[in-house]
Scaffold this active site. Structure first.
Site, PDB file in Angstrom:
ATOM      1  N   GLU A 187       0.785  -1.346   0.060  1.00 29.02           N
ATOM      2  CA  GLU A 187       0.034  -0.028   0.111  1.00 29.02           C
ATOM      3  C   GLU A 187       0.596   1.313  -0.013  1.00 29.02           C
ATOM      4  OE1 GLU A 187      -0.777  -1.655   3.518  1.00 29.02           O
ATOM      5  OE2 GLU A 187       1.343  -1.294   3.204  1.00 29.02           O
ATOM      6  N   CYS A 208       3.547   7.514   2.224  1.00 30.50           N
ATOM      7  CA  CYS A 208       4.131   6.306   3.226  1.00 30.50           C
ATOM      8  C   CYS A 208       4.012   5.092   2.228  1.00 30.50           C
ATOM      9  CB  CYS A 208       3.488   6.224   4.107  1.00 30.50           C
ATOM     10  SG  CYS A 208       4.097   4.876   5.169  1.00 30.50           S
ATOM     11  N   CYS A 253       7.083  -8.651   5.927  1.00 28.56           N
ATOM     12  CA  CYS A 253       8.410  -8.630   6.445  1.00 28.56           C
ATOM     13  C   CYS A 253       8.440  -9.851   7.015  1.00 28.56           C
ATOM     14  CB  CYS A 253       8.163  -7.523   7.150  1.00 28.56           C
ATOM     15  SG  CYS A 253       9.853  -7.121   8.161  1.00 28.56           S
ATOM     16  N   CYS A 300       8.537  -8.492  14.260  1.00 29.89           N
ATOM     17  CA  CYS A 300       8.246  -7.875  15.473  1.00 29.89           C
ATOM     18  C   CYS A 300       6.753  -8.040  16.035  1.00 29.89           C
ATOM     19  CB  CYS A 300       8.352  -6.215  15.128  1.00 29.89           C
ATOM     20  SG  CYS A 300       9.829  -5.885  14.488  1.00 29.89           S
ATOM     21  N   CYS A 306       3.566  -5.967  15.100  1.00 28.95           N
ATOM     22  CA  CYS A 306       3.385  -5.475  13.841  1.00 28.95           C
ATOM     23  C   CYS A 306       2.553  -6.500  12.793  1.00 28.95           C
ATOM     24  CB  CYS A 306       4.723  -5.125  13.377  1.00 28.95           C
ATOM     25  SG  CYS A 306       4.625  -4.571  11.446  1.00 28.95           S
ATOM     26  N   GLY A 313       7.594  -3.797   5.230  1.00 29.04           N
ATOM     27  CA  GLY A 313       8.824  -3.897   4.817  1.00 29.04           C
ATOM     28  C   GLY A 313       9.688  -3.318   5.711  1.00 29.04           C
ATOM     29  N   GLU A 314      11.015  -4.134   5.622  1.00 25.93           N
ATOM     30  CA  GLU A 314      12.121  -3.200   6.467  1.00 25.93           C
ATOM     31  C   GLU A 314      13.073  -2.678   5.102  1.00 25.93           C
ATOM     32  OE1 GLU A 314      13.544  -2.182   8.933  1.00 25.93           O
ATOM     33  OE2 GLU A 314      15.428  -1.805   7.885  1.00 25.93           O
ATOM     34  N   SER A 365      13.076   4.562   7.184  1.00 25.71           N
ATOM     35  CA  SER A 365      12.806   3.925   8.771  1.00 25.71           C
ATOM     36  C   SER A 365      13.308   2.486   8.935  1.00 25.71           C
ATOM     37  CB  SER A 365      11.233   4.005   8.871  1.00 25.71           C
ATOM     38  OG  SER A 365      10.801   3.402  10.326  1.00 25.71           O
ATOM     39  N   SER A 396      13.546   2.649  14.505  1.00 28.93           N
ATOM     40  CA  SER A 396      12.724   2.140  15.315  1.00 28.93           C
ATOM     41  C   SER A 396      13.191   1.618  16.634  1.00 28.93           C
ATOM     42  CB  SER A 396      11.654   1.069  14.670  1.00 28.93           C
ATOM     43  OG  SER A 396      10.994   1.769  13.596  1.00 28.93           O
ATOM     44  N   CYS A 456      -3.326  19.971  19.555  1.00 35.22           N
ATOM     45  CA  CYS A 456      -2.123  20.885  19.957  1.00 35.22           C
ATOM     46  C   CYS A 456      -2.338  21.390  21.410  1.00 35.22           C
ATOM     47  CB  CYS A 456      -1.515  21.823  18.901  1.00 35.22           C
ATOM     48  SG  CYS A 456      -1.335  21.166  17.377  1.00 35.22           S
TER      49      CYS A 456
HETATM   50  N1  SAH Z   1      10.506  -1.791   9.063  1.00 31.76           N
HETATM   51  C1  SAH Z   1      10.542  -0.575   9.392  1.00 31.76           C
HETATM   52  C2  SAH Z   1       9.726   0.402   8.723  1.00 31.76           C
HETATM   53  C3  SAH Z   1       8.177   0.034   8.643  1.00 31.76           C
HETATM   54  S1  SAH Z   1       7.243   0.069  10.001  1.00 31.76           S
HETATM   55  C4  SAH Z   1      10.673  -0.310  10.821  1.00 31.76           C
HETATM   56  O1  SAH Z   1      10.306  -1.148  11.521  1.00 31.76           O
HETATM   57  O2  SAH Z   1      10.965   0.851  11.281  1.00 31.76           O
HETATM   58  C5  SAH Z   1       6.991   2.089  10.472  1.00 31.76           C
HETATM   59  C6  SAH Z   1       6.887   2.006  11.839  1.00 31.76           C
HETATM   60  O3  SAH Z   1       5.467   1.565  12.412  1.00 31.76           O
HETATM   61  C7  SAH Z   1       7.936   1.577  12.729  1.00 31.76           C
HETATM   62  O4  SAH Z   1       8.514   2.387  13.524  1.00 31.76           O
HETATM   63  C8  SAH Z   1       7.106   0.400  13.372  1.00 31.76           C
HETATM   64  O5  SAH Z   1       7.881  -0.093  14.404  1.00 31.76           O
HETATM   65  C9  SAH Z   1       5.687   1.058  13.506  1.00 31.76           C
HETATM   66  N2  SAH Z   1       4.675   0.063  13.792  1.00 31.76           N
HETATM   67  C10 SAH Z   1       4.499  -1.369  13.486  1.00 31.76           C
HETATM   68  N3  SAH Z   1       3.370  -1.946  14.006  1.00 31.76           N
HETATM   69  C11 SAH Z   1       2.648  -0.879  14.736  1.00 31.76           C
HETATM   70  C12 SAH Z   1       1.591  -0.893  15.471  1.00 31.76           C
HETATM   71  N4  SAH Z   1       0.692  -1.931  15.482  1.00 31.76           N
HETATM   72  N5  SAH Z   1       1.210   0.441  16.098  1.00 31.76           N
HETATM   73  C13 SAH Z   1       1.960   1.380  16.105  1.00 31.76           C
HETATM   74  N6  SAH Z   1       3.294   1.491  15.191  1.00 31.76           N
HETATM   75  C14 SAH Z   1       3.722   0.123  14.571  1.00 31.76           C
HETATM   76 FE1  SF4 Z   2       7.063  -4.573  11.054  1.00 31.94          FE
HETATM   77 FE2  SF4 Z   2       9.121  -3.071  10.852  1.00 31.94          FE
HETATM   78 FE3  SF4 Z   2       9.250  -5.250  12.422  1.00 31.94          FE
HETATM   79 FE4  SF4 Z   2       8.988  -5.690   9.807  1.00 31.94          FE
HETATM   80  S1  SF4 Z   2      10.745  -4.438  10.889  1.00 31.94           S
HETATM   81  S2  SF4 Z   2       7.904  -6.563  11.466  1.00 31.94           S
HETATM   82  S3  SF4 Z   2       7.701  -3.938   9.065  1.00 31.94           S
HETATM   83  S4  SF4 Z   2       7.760  -3.202  12.609  1.00 31.94           S
END
Ligand code: SAH
Ligand code: SF4
Length: 364
Positions: A97, A110, A117, A121, A124, A164-165, A196, A219, A338
């Site tokens: 997306e 975005c 991925c 995590c 996520c 994705g990462e 990110s 992150s 704010c």
């Molecule tokens: N893989 C990369 C980029 C994609 S995720 C990364 O992890 O940074 C973009 C952001 O959304 C990351 O900071 C991730 O930790 C956060 N994120 C993932 N799942 C989430 C959720 N359920 N609620 C809030 N933020 C989340």
């Molecule tokens: Fe989600 Fe980023 Fe973790 Fe992959 S690395 S599982 S996209 S938060």
């Protein structure tokens, strides 16, 4: 197989066109780059609409490259706050997306760098799908150009925070960033392109060694190794001291005034004073912003924080004497404004963290 013309990074076009037998490769590289990476040409017909492109040039191009859309538009949805989500089907059937967010400073898109991925995590939704594919540079730039065309508004900023990462698909993501920034592409400032990362140490060192000009957000989510390992399995291979040393080299060697640490706020996991102490201790000596993302429900055993809990957390974060931003889903938490916070900066109308939504809720 012939390469797709959109997958050839703009700086590599002259050599690729020379190899394809075109005379004046620099001239054609410029012309084709503008056509593809600025105007969003999707087909050979779009390319041939350029009166300079005669049948001989077209035949040489067709013999050397593929062309055509790499994505199929699979649905769109516009939220109450006018945030727009588009779904894109890749050739293999996977869905990724783009999300267009409006804020005071512009329009941020975005984008996804992978379908799914593999890093798992626990908080996520993308991590649950698992990894299925790395996007190519052409797929990434096409998603930006077509999302922009569908919205009818110029994209001012691009963030790699979709599926994705990005640093696991380093070459394609860096090539896509280069195309978006290129003067023959969309000319987006390097300060308006953000990658990110979950925190892959070797790739962060590579980012520094390559002197990549894009912003790099980490992150972090916890400055305690045990918590990171619990919620981010990849943290085991990327321990905190080395990870923060890598971020220090981003700050020092790439001369970044501010580092941005993203912090998904999950009650009973990483919001207590012990975690704030850890942040204070581990981040000492760095100049940083903390971007708090209230955790969004995605079916895991966690619970989203209440607004009061987020406010209490950011109030306790003041001890770190750093700027704190909160990213939240405008549609979900209309009550936030704010005026409700004092020391914090609020980013209104940003997305609620991760952007994956089940395809079913979109309408084609
Ligand atoms: N893989 C990369 C980029 C994609 S995720 C990364 O992890 O940074 C973009 C952001 O959304 C990351 O900071 C991730 O930790 C956060 N994120 C993932 N799942 C989430 C959720 N359920 N609620 C809030 N933020 C989340
Ligand atoms: Fe989600 Fe980023 Fe973790 Fe992959 S690395 S599982 S996209 S938060």
């Amino acid at each position: 197989m012939r390469p797709h013309l959109r997958d050839v990074p703009i700086p590599d076009l002259p050599a690729a066109l020379r190899a394809a037998g075109l005379r004046k490769p620099d001239f054609w590289a410029r012309r084709l780059a503008v056509r593809i990476h600025l105007h969003g040409a999707l087909s050979w017909e779009d390319i041939a609409a350029d009166p300079e492109v005669g049948p001989r040039v077209r035949a040489a191009l067709e013999a050397a490259f593929r062309m055509g859309p790499q994505l199929e538009h699979a649905g769109a949805r516009v939220a109450e706050d006018r945030t727009r989500k588009d779904l894109w089907r890749l050739a293999g059937g996977q869905i990724v997306e783009t999300v267009l967010l409006r804020n005071r400073k512009g329009r941020t898109l975005c984008v996804s760098s992978q379908a799914g991925c593999g890093l798992g995590c626990t908080f996520c939704a993308t991590g649950r799908i698992g990894w299925t594919k790395n996007l190519t540079p052409g797929e990434i730039t096409e998603s930006v150009l077509r999302a922009q065309a569908l919205a009818g508004e110029r994209v001012s900023d691009v963030v790699f925070m979709g599926q994705g990462e990005p640093l696991q698909n380093y070459d394609a993501v860096m090539a896509a960033c280069g195309n978006l920034h290129h003067q023959h592409g969309m000319s987006i400032s390097h300060r308006r392109i953000t990658v990110s990362t979950v925190g892959l140490i070797p790739q962060i060192h590579r980012f520094v060694a390559d002197r990549q000009p894009w912003r790099l957000h980490l992150s972090l989510h916890a400055a305690k190794q045990t918590t990171r390992e619990r919620i981010m399995p990849i943290a085991r291979k990327n321990p905190l001291p080395e990870l923060l040393a890598a971020m220090r080299s981003v700050q020092e060697q790439l001369e970044r005034r501010w580092l941005t640490f993203q912090y998904v706020a999950i009650p009973d996991v990483n919001m207590d004073d012990e975690h704030i102490d850890a942040l204070e201790r581990e981040l000492a000596g760095l100049r940083y912003i903390i971007n708090v993302i209230p955790w969004n429900e995605m079916g895991a055993e966690y619970r989203p924080p209440s607004w009061a809990e987020v406010k209490d957390f950011t109030t306790r974060l003041r001890r770190l004497a750093c700027p704190v931003k909160i990213r939240y889903s405008g549609g979900k938490q209309e009550g936030m404004g704010c005026g409700q916070l004092s020391a914090e900066q609020i980013e209104v109308a940003a997305s609620g963290g991760h952007l994956l939504a089940p395809p079913g809720i979109f309408t084609a």
